[in-house]
Design a protein around this motif. Structure first.
Motif, PDB file in Angstrom:
ATOM      1  N   SER A  85      -8.178  11.461 -24.188  1.00  0.00           N
ATOM      2  CA  SER A  85      -9.306  11.552 -23.250  1.00  0.00           C
ATOM      3  C   SER A  85      -9.944  10.183 -23.067  1.00  0.00           C
ATOM      4  O   SER A  85     -10.239   9.755 -21.938  1.00  0.00           O
ATOM      5  N   ALA A  86     -10.149   9.480 -24.173  1.00  0.00           N
ATOM      6  CA  ALA A  86     -10.756   8.154 -24.113  1.00  0.00           C
ATOM      7  C   ALA A  86      -9.878   7.179 -23.334  1.00  0.00           C
ATOM      8  O   ALA A  86     -10.360   6.412 -22.495  1.00  0.00           O
ATOM      9  N   ARG A  87      -8.595   7.197 -23.609  1.00  0.00           N
ATOM     10  CA  ARG A  87      -7.697   6.248 -22.955  1.00  0.00           C
ATOM     11  C   ARG A  87      -7.593   6.511 -21.453  1.00  0.00           C
ATOM     12  O   ARG A  87      -7.550   5.576 -20.653  1.00  0.00           O
ATOM     13  N   HIS A  88      -7.568   7.748 -21.053  1.00  0.00           N
ATOM     14  CA  HIS A  88      -7.505   8.037 -19.623  1.00  0.00           C
ATOM     15  C   HIS A  88      -8.849   7.783 -18.941  1.00  0.00           C
ATOM     16  O   HIS A  88      -8.889   7.444 -17.753  1.00  0.00           O
ATOM     17  N   PHE A  89      -9.941   7.936 -19.670  1.00  0.00           N
ATOM     18  CA  PHE A  89     -11.246   7.575 -19.118  1.00  0.00           C
ATOM     19  C   PHE A  89     -11.289   6.074 -18.818  1.00  0.00           C
ATOM     20  O   PHE A  89     -11.797   5.655 -17.770  1.00  0.00           O
ATOM     21  N   THR A  90     -10.736   5.256 -19.708  1.00  0.00           N
ATOM     22  CA  THR A  90     -10.717   3.808 -19.468  1.00  0.00           C
ATOM     23  C   THR A  90      -9.782   3.443 -18.319  1.00  0.00           C
ATOM     24  O   THR A  90     -10.001   2.444 -17.629  1.00  0.00           O
ATOM     25  N   VAL A  91      -8.756   4.258 -18.096  1.00  0.00           N
ATOM     26  CA  VAL A  91      -7.908   4.040 -16.920  1.00  0.00           C
ATOM     27  C   VAL A  91      -8.738   4.208 -15.651  1.00  0.00           C
ATOM     28  O   VAL A  91      -8.620   3.427 -14.702  1.00  0.00           O
ATOM     29  N   GLY A  92      -9.592   5.213 -15.636  1.00  0.00           N
ATOM     30  CA  GLY A  92     -10.459   5.425 -14.477  1.00  0.00           C
ATOM     31  C   GLY A  92     -11.451   4.306 -14.268  1.00  0.00           C
ATOM     32  O   GLY A  92     -11.830   4.005 -13.128  1.00  0.00           O
ATOM     33  N   LEU A  93     -11.884   3.653 -15.359  1.00  0.00           N
ATOM     34  CA  LEU A  93     -12.859   2.560 -15.245  1.00  0.00           C
ATOM     35  C   LEU A  93     -12.215   1.238 -14.864  1.00  0.00           C
ATOM     36  O   LEU A  93     -12.721   0.509 -14.001  1.00  0.00           O
ATOM     37  N   PHE A  94     -11.090   0.907 -15.522  1.00  0.00           N
ATOM     38  CA  PHE A  94     -10.557  -0.450 -15.420  1.00  0.00           C
ATOM     39  C   PHE A  94      -9.159  -0.537 -14.828  1.00  0.00           C
ATOM     40  O   PHE A  94      -8.663  -1.641 -14.597  1.00  0.00           O
ATOM     41  N   GLY A  95      -8.513   0.600 -14.597  1.00  0.00           N
ATOM     42  CA  GLY A  95      -7.125   0.560 -14.163  1.00  0.00           C
ATOM     43  C   GLY A  95      -6.198   0.635 -15.359  1.00  0.00           C
ATOM     44  O   GLY A  95      -6.580   0.322 -16.487  1.00  0.00           O
ATOM     45  N   ARG A  96      -4.967   1.017 -15.113  1.00  0.00           N
ATOM     46  CA  ARG A  96      -4.019   1.282 -16.205  1.00  0.00           C
ATOM     47  C   ARG A  96      -3.688   0.028 -17.006  1.00  0.00           C
ATOM     48  O   ARG A  96      -3.579   0.061 -18.232  1.00  0.00           O
ATOM     49  N   ARG A  97      -3.541  -1.124 -16.336  1.00  0.00           N
ATOM     50  CA  ARG A  97      -3.144  -2.334 -17.060  1.00  0.00           C
ATOM     51  C   ARG A  97      -4.242  -2.802 -18.000  1.00  0.00           C
ATOM     52  O   ARG A  97      -4.004  -3.059 -19.181  1.00  0.00           O
ATOM     53  N   VAL A  98      -5.467  -2.896 -17.508  1.00  0.00           N
ATOM     54  CA  VAL A  98      -6.581  -3.381 -18.331  1.00  0.00           C
ATOM     55  C   VAL A  98      -6.926  -2.381 -19.422  1.00  0.00           C
ATOM     56  O   VAL A  98      -7.340  -2.757 -20.520  1.00  0.00           O
ATOM     57  N   SER A  99      -6.747  -1.097 -19.147  1.00  0.00           N
ATOM     58  CA  SER A  99      -7.106  -0.077 -20.134  1.00  0.00           C
ATOM     59  C   SER A  99      -6.329  -0.255 -21.439  1.00  0.00           C
ATOM     60  O   SER A  99      -6.803   0.153 -22.502  1.00  0.00           O
ATOM     61  N   ARG A 100      -5.142  -0.840 -21.366  1.00  0.00           N
ATOM     62  CA  ARG A 100      -4.348  -1.063 -22.579  1.00  0.00           C
ATOM     63  C   ARG A 100      -4.994  -2.100 -23.493  1.00  0.00           C
ATOM     64  O   ARG A 100      -4.655  -2.192 -24.676  1.00  0.00           O
TER      65      ARG A 100
END
Length: 363
Positions: A85-100
């Motif tokens: 949930s946390a990792r996909h939330f960060t995808v929504g905030l920053f995009g998939r590349r930055v979320s990593r």
């Protein structure tokens, strides 16, 4: 109803309807592996991405698109579904590349803030593992409303013997989960229930949550002071000029058990009367404690601090909608001073060990 009667009491129209349902059942198969029982579903992943996007659009200054460790503080428990949930939330905030690149602290299963009830021995003994906590649900399931619903479901499926409550509950849960997993297709198991049947099973479920996670026992919501204390400490730091720096955005990922206890601790969704097996007809329609609405998949509870003409005020959002906390003005943001007063005991005297300690005879 008119029409030729057939064995079992079904008329021709009902027979056709049941035949269509059975064709759908014949084509149904489960796509869920037992190992994935408590894992985040793909629908949940999308839900977290979209939730983050909506919050960012609403509060771009608090949730900027650029990630830095000093701007954001994330935290989750040691479970797959909160991690994802946390990792996909960060995808929504920053995009998939930055979320990593987002940093998360090491998670713990019994997190004292995010999963405090796992550390509360008194609650576990007196409520969670106490059979008496399920008494109201059990009485309701033995009552006339559930009996009528079971006969209705049995008739609709064309069975000769009335289904057991356990079997019907399993169909109800399957219907709910499959609907959540794929909103584009209707689960065939939902065809077994009329709207009135659904309300009966929903009330039985709400009775359990009310007495185990809600207002049934005061120990349940009293123990929820740690996350309230944590939130207040972040806000109170803003009152001190030049004080310790706190991340502007603090985002936690936790569990249903945490959220429901927090809602009760805050005094939200409290009905005038307790939910009982005997008051379905008075509480059924207009009760506030309706878990399907207040604790659905992807639930969110947010506190946003504003500085308005040098005064600190708080906006509280539950399920992304504004809610008024007790002691706060109904049509305005809540002054932080009012929040401090309303929940003073929660943040100044949150003696978790005292609340959750077992008496000597039970230890």
């Amino acid at each position: 109803m008119g029409g030729t009667q057939y064995a079992g009491g079904m008329n021709r129209n009902t027979c056709r309807s049941s035949y269509k349902v059975f064709i759908i059942f014949a084509a149904w198969s489960s796509h869920v592996e037992e190992a994935d029982e408590k894992h985040l579903a793909h629908e949940g992943e999308d839900e977290m991405v979209e939730l983050a996007e909506r919050f960012q659009n609403r509060f771009p200054q608090i949730l900027p698109e650029v990630y830095t460790n000093s701007t954001f503080q994330f935290r989750y428990t040691a479970t797959q579904r909160t991690v994802e949930s946390a990792r996909h939330f960060t995808v929504g905030l920053f995009g998939r590349r930055v979320s990593r690149q987002v940093w998360f602290p090491e998670a713990t299963y019994r997190d004292p803030v995010l999963r405090f009830y796992k550390l509360c021995k008194r609650w576990q003994v007196e409520v969670d593992k106490n059979p008496h906590s399920l008494l109201e649900r059990m009485k309701f399931e033995d009552g006339p409303e559930m009996s009528a619903a079971l006969k209705d479901v049995t008739f609709r499926l064309g069975f000769n013997e009335t289904m057991s409550t356990g079997d019907a509950r399993l169909l109800y849960i399957t219907c709910a989960f499959e609907t959540a997993w794929d909103h584009r297709a209707q689960s065939p198991w939902c065809a077994a229930f009329s709207e009135s049947n659904m309300k009966v099973f929903e009330y039985a479920e709400d009775l359990e949550y009310y007495w185990i996670d809600g207002y049934g026992y005061n120990i349940t919501y009293r123990q929820a002071c740690p996350p309230i204390k944590d939130m207040m400490q972040h806000f109170l730091a803003e009152e001190i000029p030049g004080g310790e720096h706190k991340a502007p955005a603090v985002v936690y990922f936790t569990h249903s058990g945490t959220l429901l206890k927090m809602l009760a601790h805050l005094g939200l969704y409290r009905d005038e009367n307790a939910l009982l097996h005997s008051n379905y007809h008075t509480m059924g329609k207009h009760r506030k404690w309706r878990v399907g609405q207040i604790d659905s998949f992807g639930s969110s509870l947010a506190f946003i601090l504003f500085r308005c003409n040098k005064q600190l005020k708080v906006l509280t959002l539950h399920q992304e909608k504004r809610v008024t906390l007790p002691g706060c003005p109904e049509f305005d943001l809540c002054p932080l001073n009012a929040l401090k007063e309303q929940y003073r005991e929660s943040w100044t005297d949150c003696n978790f060990d005292h609340i959750c300690g077992l008496p000597p005879e039970a230890a």
